[in-house]
Design an enzyme around this catalytic site. Structure first.
Site: not given
Length: 308
Positions: A138, A182, A258
């Site tokens: 992402h 992801d 992330s």
């Protein structure tokens, strides 16, 4: 003219959705859903679940061969005792976590993606001597790079750059992407000299053991936060593949974490930090989620075989 994220940033990214919620009940992107007013205990519970559905995914932000091992522990729910750690200094931080941080930091990078109007960022970590880097897919989505691989440029002509622990900015090639899990894999020049992080063995992670989240929250590179493994095999919706198991931790994970590693006290990666649950748009509340490293390793290995 683009700018690099150097401080506080906006949370953005895909959603974490509580498995108890119907997808149709999910609030709009980036807009915290207010809890219902009144209505007794039932309304309060519905409001709490709706609030927990709000995620600030760490975005303002490959791999070695390995079999997929689902994080299904038949003893889930039973807290396993962690081995005693050596005493720390006045701060109370165990010495083994200090050593784990020293081992992890040389292999962790900031990932920056041009968006056309600026930079979005996250984190990543080296996994082999070929200088492959695992990160979250992402993060690349923020740059509009779509499914493009094999280039340092995103779909809008902007680039993907990693900033090493020594501050060097290095162009990164997108080796492969898997939106369903992801996970994405980048590669930089061997001259980068990133130290590959060791990966934890399957089923070696235990509830209650100390962990570190390492990355660049809010653009602050080389940040380490400490916590424990709160749960294993937590069923949540991450990426575009629907519900999947995740490692839950109370180590602070914020926008920019992330793609960074969640490491144990031995400095081994047990997961890829991906999402946090929030209450009414607040920051980290001690409920974070990481993709188990065995799944990330399997996906990364496939992407590397396919993309080089």
């Amino acid at each position: 003219m683009t700018t690099s994220p150097t401080g506080l940033g906006e949370p953005r990214g895909p959603w974490f959705v509580s498995p108890e919620l119907n997808p149709a009940d999910r609030p709009g992107y980036g807009v915290p859903e207010a809890a219902p007013r009144g209505g007794g205990a039932g309304a309060w519970r519905r409001g709490l679940l709706a609030a927990l559905a709000v995620v600030a995914l760490s975005t303002a932000s490959g791999g070695l061969a390995g079999g997929y091992v689902a994080s299904r522990d038949p003893a889930q729910g039973k807290v396993a005792a962690s081995p005693p750690s050596s005493p720390g200094g006045a701060s109370g931080v165990p010495a083994d976590l200090v050593n784990a941080a020293a081992q992890a930091l040389p292999g962790v990078v900031s990932v920056q993606v041009g968006t056309g109007s600026g930079m979005a960022g996250g984190s990543g970590f080296a996994v082999d001597d070929g200088q492959h880097i695992i990160t979250n897919d992402h993060i690349l989505d923020a740059g509009g790079s779509g499914g493009v691989t094999g280039s340092a440029a995103g779909g809008n002509g902007t680039g993907v750059t990693v900033v090493g622990p020594d501050g060097r900015r290095l162009p990164a090639q997108v080796v492969g992407r898997d939106p369903g899990s992801d996970i994405a894999v980048l590669r930089v020049s061997r001259s980068a000299g990133l130290r590959p992080l060791p990966l934890a063995q399957p089923k070696s992670t235990r509830v209650g053991e100390p962990v570190l989240a390492v990355g660049s929250p809010l653009g602050l590179s080389g940040t380490v936060t400490a916590g424990i493994v709160s749960a294993l095999d937590r069923q949540v919706r991450l990426g575009h593949a629907g519900r999947q198991s995740a490692v839950q931790t109370d180590a602070s994970i914020n926008p920019g974490n992330s793609g960074g590693p969640l490491v144990n006290a031995r400095g081994e990666v047990i997961g890829v930090n991906t999402a946090i649950a929030t209450l009414e748009g607040s920051g980290s509340i001690g409920i974070g989620f990481a993709i188990p490293i065995q799944r990330a390793e399997q996906v990364a290995d496939r992407l590397i075989r396919r993309g080089g």
